[in-house]
Design a protein around this motif. Structure first.
Motif, PDB file in Angstrom:
ATOM      1  N   MET A 121       0.691  -1.205   0.134  1.00 54.65           N
ATOM      2  CA  MET A 121      -0.005   0.213  -0.018  1.00 54.65           C
ATOM      3  C   MET A 121       0.795   1.176  -0.084  1.00 54.65           C
ATOM      4  N   MET A 122       2.062   1.032   0.729  1.00 59.97           N
ATOM      5  CA  MET A 122       2.936   2.205   0.710  1.00 59.97           C
ATOM      6  C   MET A 122       3.292   2.700  -0.609  1.00 59.97           C
ATOM      7  N   LYS A 123       3.774   1.688  -1.268  1.00 57.40           N
ATOM      8  CA  LYS A 123       4.184   1.802  -2.860  1.00 57.40           C
ATOM      9  C   LYS A 123       3.182   2.387  -3.745  1.00 57.40           C
ATOM     10  N   ARG A 124       2.066   1.955  -3.616  1.00 56.02           N
ATOM     11  CA  ARG A 124       0.924   2.003  -4.359  1.00 56.02           C
ATOM     12  C   ARG A 124       0.335   3.583  -4.167  1.00 56.02           C
ATOM     13  N   ARG A 125       0.319   4.052  -2.751  1.00 58.84           N
ATOM     14  CA  ARG A 125      -0.385   5.488  -2.671  1.00 58.84           C
ATOM     15  C   ARG A 125       0.923   6.455  -3.172  1.00 58.84           C
ATOM     16  N   LEU A 126       2.053   6.118  -3.053  1.00 62.03           N
ATOM     17  CA  LEU A 126       2.948   7.026  -3.428  1.00 62.03           C
ATOM     18  C   LEU A 126       3.030   7.296  -4.971  1.00 62.03           C
ATOM     19  N   ARG A 127       2.637   6.178  -5.617  1.00 60.52           N
ATOM     20  CA  ARG A 127       2.269   6.326  -7.135  1.00 60.52           C
ATOM     21  C   ARG A 127       1.145   6.991  -7.405  1.00 60.52           C
ATOM     22  N   GLU A 128       0.090   6.811  -6.571  1.00 58.73           N
ATOM     23  CA  GLU A 128      -1.003   7.626  -6.886  1.00 58.73           C
ATOM     24  C   GLU A 128      -1.016   9.070  -6.358  1.00 58.73           C
ATOM     25  N   GLY A 129      -0.165   9.487  -5.350  1.00 60.18           N
ATOM     26  CA  GLY A 129       0.154  10.549  -5.093  1.00 60.18           C
ATOM     27  C   GLY A 129       0.743  11.438  -6.134  1.00 60.18           C
ATOM     28  N   VAL A 130       1.930  10.865  -6.789  1.00 67.29           N
ATOM     29  CA  VAL A 130       2.345  11.437  -8.059  1.00 67.29           C
ATOM     30  C   VAL A 130       1.393  11.637  -9.105  1.00 67.29           C
ATOM     31  N   GLU A 131       0.432  10.778  -9.319  1.00 68.47           N
ATOM     32  CA  GLU A 131      -0.455  10.753 -10.365  1.00 68.47           C
ATOM     33  C   GLU A 131      -1.426  11.875 -10.002  1.00 68.47           C
TER      34      GLU A 131
END
Length: 475
Positions: free
Chosen positions: A453-463
């Motif tokens: 979830m950490m990796k996913r939310r960081l990616r989504e934050g950039v998006e």
């Protein structure tokens, strides 16, 4: 002999979800892709077929063009925003293989069959309304003149509209779509910001008894009679997913509103609970606590809830059939029971003012769903909202719903509320909802507990920040 058939979601904008399972075709604030369920269903009926979902798999024209070489029939899903690009794909396919028969499906052509056929001679026919068995008839080689539910160009070049096809009443007559996903799609390519990954979605029924004026599929293809599969039939497909796709972490039931039939959702929840499956679904914000308790016990993790507005008059205007106070209590019950909510809101609906937008933003912060999506009111052809908007001069009736990059634009404009202001309020809504200490804290806590979830939310934050940047450029 069955025609060699290709089902295609054509290449499109980078990150654009135009799939036949997407309720609104656009780039979203966080990249997501829905399964092309409405393409997979007829593909499951046609022996030897193949399904290609180009946008989700990042495929270009050069990647797929050879697929036309040994096919007899191509079924293209299209939508209002993607129509011109899909027509171009059809023309490229026909130029490469002139013997191809090409048909279009989707809400756009269901309500505007003549417009679709007149757009290009590359289009041989279009399917109107519910098209699964219509496509099967074409693939089985039946003459177009004898197939219910299509419009086509005859030998003289004249457009002919055959009689409507009766809607499917026996929903168990449709085969499972999950085997088509497994056969033709890479399931890890499908994800949403609020769903566990990887997930699978399919329907347990079609149609929606609600009359929301903006909602596309019930008014164009699915209808307002909720026709359902038997519980046993649904459970067998769930078992298939568990057995053949063990990596799936969540099943999303994409019925317009699965919770409309309370006895059925309660029975289904009990059976799902016996399988130990994690699942989620669309829900109207009026499900009683007793039913929510049964759903939670049966493995329901998340509900996708269309709140639309925090203003009661706007909800009346769009025929939502929902009271704000009932939705407030429903949301409290979900919080108490530990059911996660992804809430969706729409700005620019009839009756909207700066004051009602403020009311909706404050309402969203008060009820506090875990995540939200904020869209602009989209007047799709075939909906009551489209008719209402064109008659009142709220927009020009064009099909230009997106920027050239695939980002949604504000189509509706009112004398007291210009489209530019409605557009700007979407960004303000997101910022005021997410940039609160309590919301930031809940998301950070979610991240520190789970590395994926950490990796996913960081990616989504950039998006998400890229989404805000693109909106400024589009303004």
């Amino acid at each position: 002999m069955t025609l060699r058939t290709l089902f295609l979601q054509a290449p499109s904008f980078d990150g654009y979800d135009g799939g036949a399972g997407a309720r609104y075709q656009m780039k979203r604030e966080v990249k997501s892709f829905w399964y092309p369920t409405w393409l997979a269903q007829p593909a499951a009926l046609v022996e030897g077929s193949k399904l290609i979902d180009a946008p989700a798999h990042d495929l270009s024209w050069d990647d797929i063009k050879h697929e036309a070489d040994d096919r007899d029939l191509v079924i293209l899903h299209t939508s209002t925003p993607s129509f011109r690009q899909d027509i171009r794909t059809a023309e490229l396919l026909k130029a490469r293989n002139p013997k191809l028969t090409i048909g279009l499906i989707g809400a756009k052509v269901a309500v505007e069959p003549t417009v679709a056929l007149e757009a290009s001679p590359a289009i041989d026919f279009v399917c109107r309304n519910e098209f699964d068995f219509t496509v099967k008839d074409v693939a089985d080689g039946l003459p177009l003149g004898g197939i219910d539910g299509i419009s086509y160009r005859d030998a003289a070049g004249e457009i002919v509209h055959n009689r409507d096809r009766a809607v499917i009443e026996d929903m168990d007559s449709l085969p499972f779509v999950s085997p088509i996903y497994k056969r033709d799609l890479t399931i890890k390519k499908y994800f949403g910001g609020y769903l566990l990954h990887p997930y699978v979605s399919f329907y347990t029924g079609r149609g929606c008894k609600s009359r929301c004026t903006f909602c596309l599929w019930p008014q164009t293809v699915g209808g307002h009679n909720y026709r359902t599969r038997s519980i046993a039939h649904v459970i067998e497909e769930v078992k298939y997913v568990q057995r053949e796709m063990p990596e799936v972490k969540e099943i999303f039931f994409d019925d317009d509103t699965l919770t409309d039939n309370l006895p059925r959702i309660e029975e289904l929840s009990v059976e799902l609970g016996r399988l130990g499956v994690v699942w989620s679904c669309n829900a109207k914000a009026n499900v009683p606590r007793k039913t929510l308790e049964i759903m939670k016990k049966g493995g329901c993790r998340l509900l996708l809830v269309g709140y639309e507005s925090g203003n009661q008059k706007i909800l009346h205007n769009i025929k939502k059939g929902l009271r704000v106070d009932v939705a407030r209590q429903f949301t409290k019950d979900c919080h108490d029971l530990g059911i996660v909510i992804h809430g969706t809101f729409i700005l620019g609906l009839p009756g909207e003012t700066e004051e009602t937008i403020e009311e909706t933003i404050n309402y969203a912060k008060e009820i506090d769903p875990h995540t939200i999506q904020v869209s602009l009111a989209a007047p799709y052809p075939g909906t009551f909202l489209y008719k209402q908007a064109t008659e009142n001069g709220w927009f020009d009736g064009s099909d230009h719903l997106l920027t050239d990059g695939g980002t949604q634009i504000a189509q509706l404009s009112y004398p007291h509320l210009p489209a530019s202001l409605i557009f700007d309020k979407v960004e303000e809504f997101y910022r005021r909802f997410y940039f609160r200490p309590s919301k930031i804290g809940s998301i950070v806590w979610e991240m520190v507990r789970d590395w994926d979830m950490m990796k996913r939310r960081l990616r989504e934050g950039v998006e998400f920040f890229d989404f805000l940047r693109r909106r400024k450029q589009a303004a």
